[in-house]
Design an enzyme around this catalytic site. Structure first.
Site, PDB file in Angstrom:
ATOM      1  N   SER A   1      45.463  36.658  45.659  1.00 42.41           N
ATOM      2  CA  SER A   1      45.382  38.002  45.762  1.00 42.41           C
ATOM      3  C   SER A   1      44.254  38.366  46.969  1.00 42.41           C
ATOM      4  O   SER A   1      43.377  37.491  47.353  1.00 42.41           O
ATOM      5  CB  SER A   1      44.827  38.633  44.430  1.00 42.41           C
ATOM      6  OG  SER A   1      43.306  38.461  44.333  1.00 42.41           O
ATOM      7  N   LYS A   2      44.315  39.576  47.409  1.00 44.86           N
ATOM      8  CA  LYS A   2      43.275  39.778  48.525  1.00 44.86           C
ATOM      9  C   LYS A   2      41.780  39.817  47.713  1.00 44.86           C
ATOM     10  O   LYS A   2      40.965  39.296  48.785  1.00 44.86           O
ATOM     11  CB  LYS A   2      43.561  41.456  48.530  1.00 44.86           C
ATOM     12  CG  LYS A   2      42.388  41.957  49.425  1.00 44.86           C
ATOM     13  CD  LYS A   2      42.813  43.387  49.796  1.00 44.86           C
ATOM     14  CE  LYS A   2      41.541  44.268  50.532  1.00 44.86           C
ATOM     15  NZ  LYS A   2      40.486  43.823  50.912  1.00 44.86           N
ATOM     16  N   ARG A   3      41.618  39.892  46.754  1.00 43.56           N
ATOM     17  CA  ARG A   3      40.414  39.857  46.039  1.00 43.56           C
ATOM     18  C   ARG A   3      39.720  38.193  46.246  1.00 43.56           C
ATOM     19  O   ARG A   3      38.681  38.141  46.388  1.00 43.56           O
ATOM     20  CB  ARG A   3      40.204  40.171  44.618  1.00 43.56           C
ATOM     21  CG  ARG A   3      40.434  41.574  44.461  1.00 43.56           C
ATOM     22  CD  ARG A   3      40.052  41.911  43.005  1.00 43.56           C
ATOM     23  NE  ARG A   3      38.683  41.692  42.568  1.00 43.56           N
ATOM     24  CZ  ARG A   3      37.884  42.473  42.602  1.00 43.56           C
ATOM     25  NH1 ARG A   3      38.146  43.702  43.126  1.00 43.56           N
ATOM     26  NH2 ARG A   3      36.764  42.062  42.330  1.00 43.56           N
TER      27      ARG A   3
ATOM     28  N   GLY B   1      40.545  36.189  48.646  1.00 44.05           N
ATOM     29  CA  GLY B   1      40.108  36.062  50.047  1.00 44.05           C
ATOM     30  C   GLY B   1      38.681  36.574  50.162  1.00 44.05           C
ATOM     31  O   GLY B   1      37.725  36.010  50.755  1.00 44.05           O
TER      32      GLY B   1
END
Length: 535
Positions: free
Chosen positions: A276-278, A280
């Site tokens: 997920s974006k988190r 990254g």
RNA sequence: GGUGCUAUCGUCUAGUGGCCUAGGACAACGGCCUCUCACGCCGUAAACCCCGGUUCGAGUCCGGGUAGCACUACCA
């Protein structure tokens, strides 16, 4: 019957294109190109509440940057003969429109078909009522066993149904799934998957609230009308594949139903779960191809392009995350991928996102670029780092020469600065650790003498290289300095490292005569002088 | 909870019954090169989830466990 290969990438414009989506697009593209087929891009914007401005443009731009070409649909405007428009999201093709929000009339037609054939029915239960039901009955499912107790056209008299619709009451159309049937789905990657229809609920196909279908209906209708031959998508769709099979059957399209291939997911580098974006943000790497400024929530997400990645490195890296050729080859150009890709060799299990390997790939591709090209890419970095008066005098050929000396030690173009900054500006301070280890008591004396010695070298000799008998070259300065060190019985390492600190500011960098060559005699002597005063 | 999918070094993976004392790559570690730091080169360590079965022989086939993941919305 062999039909033309036509695949589609069908993202929804709800934000930046996730790297997993990029891989899905890539595999679709490789498959299409290998079979001489078409790659379509369709925008699945059937959820009006989740639309994010700029997301469509982002998707097109990202695919363009990566070299994934669209033959038909959104973003294929350049295929038009004499395309006048440069509208990034323009569309091309005779099976459009390719944006689902522009296909309302089409969906009306097919929703009605299902309604008339008895495969679908109206339902008036409000979201609140459904929520209450779920609270009340654990694991509530709207299906053959419960639909008789709900508020729909199966339980209400015809006149009541008509009245409600006429009165503008909000309703949805649900697919009527018959119970107790084993549904077989053939997956090109996993083989046959069997699911019993009992576990499938009566999916909502259409909602009157925004006059739009849901994914399931739109997806089947569009794939059919657009003559899609292969559906290559993420594994998260596998559980709904049987529903899709049922829909094709209800429409009478079973004979031309596309083949399915469900790709394994991209997982978090550590721990478990979808990338997920988190992750990254937490681990410090991009999960999106391009930087994205989300106008809806104001967030900014970093991108591979802005982090200094080459598109071919991202492609190569992504291609190998879930697919592998039979041999040991690691480096693949897009053409090689097109030639060698096959769905049979896609792995079945999820792949943890190995960011370190991505860096390595970029290192490999950076070495392949010419010094001149890297110099062009590096100029903007220099412009930012240097005083404008200094930048004005930077010579790009010289930059290329410098890059040739340091590129093998970097993974990304911006990293060139850390490796080469001392070529552009004299060290302002000297690295503590280097000083401690390499700056000796005698160093000032050595450098004073070295400075004198170097002063005696002519400008012409300063940059001269001699060809040795064994075919290699040696710097003329070497033949001046080494004998002197030997004669004085100094240590080569002691003198040279102190000298290096004067020039670089630390004990690192390329060969010392390569540095003095670029710096020139005057600047070299000046830096020794400065160091002797400051250290 | 239900359903489905998956399971080889830390990671990506090769392996389609004997070629497997399990191969490659990234990362790690060690050495070489060397005025330094890197690069590069060479090398080391590191895995078949468990239990049964089939078979002369199983990482490879089958069954059962276990674990992980996905799905389970008027999201896609």
């Amino acid at each position: 019957m062999t039909r033309k290969v036509r695949v589609r990438f069908a993202p929804s414009p709800t934000g930046a294109l996730h790297i997993g989506g990029v891989r899905t697009a890539l595999y679709n593209y490789l498959f299409a190109r290998q079979h001489g087929g078409d790659m379509l891009l369709r925008i699945e914007d059937t959820d009006s509440t989740r639309f994010v401005p700029g997301a469509e443009e982002y998707i097109i731009e990202a695919l363009q940057w990566l070299g994934i070409e669209i033959d038909e649909g959104i973003g294929a405007w350049s295929k038009k003969d004499g395309a006048k428009t440069h509208d990034l999201c323009g569309q091309y093709g005779d099976k459009g429109p390719y944006r689902q929000s522009e296909r309302r009339e089409i969906y009306h037609r097919y929703v009605n078909q299902l309604l008339e054939s008895g495969n679908a029915y109206y339902a008036f239960d409000t979201p609140e009522e459904l929520e209450a039901k779920r609270q009340e009955v654990p694991n509530f499912q709207y299906d053959a066993h419960t639909r008789g107790t709900m508020c729909n056209s199966l339980t209400l008299p015809q006149e009541e149904v008509d009245r409600r619709i006429k009165a503008g009451e909000k309703y949805v159309v649900r697919f009527k799934v018959e119970p107790d049937e084993d549904i077989h789905v053939n997956d090109l990657i996993r083989g046959e998957v069997v699911i019993n229809s009992n576990i499938i609920d009566d999916k909502v196909l259409y909602k009157s609230a925004d006059d739009l279908p849901t994914y399931h209906l739109a997806n089947i209708v569009d794939d059919h009308l657009m003559e899609v031959s292969h559906v290559i998508r993420g594994e998260e769709w596998l559980p709904s594949a049987p529903l899709h099979v049922l829909l094709y059957r209800a429409f009478g399209w079973s004979d031309t139903m596309p083949e399915f291939a469900h790709l394994p997911l991209l997982l978090k580098p550590d721990g478990n779960g979808k990338l997920s974006k988190r992750d990254g943000d937490r681990l410090g790497f991009p999960v999106f191809p391009l930087e994205f400024h989300n106008q809806k929530d104001g967030t900014v997400s970093s991108g591979y392009r802005e982090s200094g990645y080459f598109p071919e490195a991202v492609i190569n890296f992504l291609a190998l995350l879930g697919w592998h050729a039979s041999g040991d080859q690691e480096m693949f150009s897009m053409d090689e991928l097109i030639q060698q890709f096959s769905l049979e060799r896609v792995s079945k299990s999820g792949a943890k996102f190995d960011y370190e390997k991505g860096r390595w790939f970029n290192h490999q591709y950076l070495q392949l670029r010419s010094d001149e090209e890297l110099a062009r890419l590096f100029m903007p970095v220099l412009e930012k780092k240097l005083d404008s008066s200094v930048y004005q005098n930077v010579n790009i050929e010289k930059v290329a020469q410098i890059i040739g000396l340091v590129k093998d030690r970097v993974n990304f173009v911006p990293e060139l600065w850390e490796q080469a900054c001392f070529f552009f500006e004299a060290p302002m301070e000297y690295d503590e650790k280097s000083l401690k280890k390499r700056w000796k008591e005698d160093s000032p004396k050595h450098l004073t003498e070295l400075s004198e010695l170097l002063s005696s070298v002519s400008d012409e000799d300063w940059t001269r290289k001699n060809l040795k008998e064994d075919g290699t070259t040696e710097w003329l300065l070497d033949t001046v300095v080494m004998p002197w060190i030997a004669e004085k019985e100094y240590g080569v390492g002691v003198v040279m490292n102190a000298f290096r600190i004067c020039l670089v500011g630390a004990a690192r960098g390329p060969h010392i005569w390569a540095i003095t060559d670029i710096l020139g005699k005057q600047e070299t002597l000046r830096r020794i002088d400065t160091a002797l005063r400051l250290i």
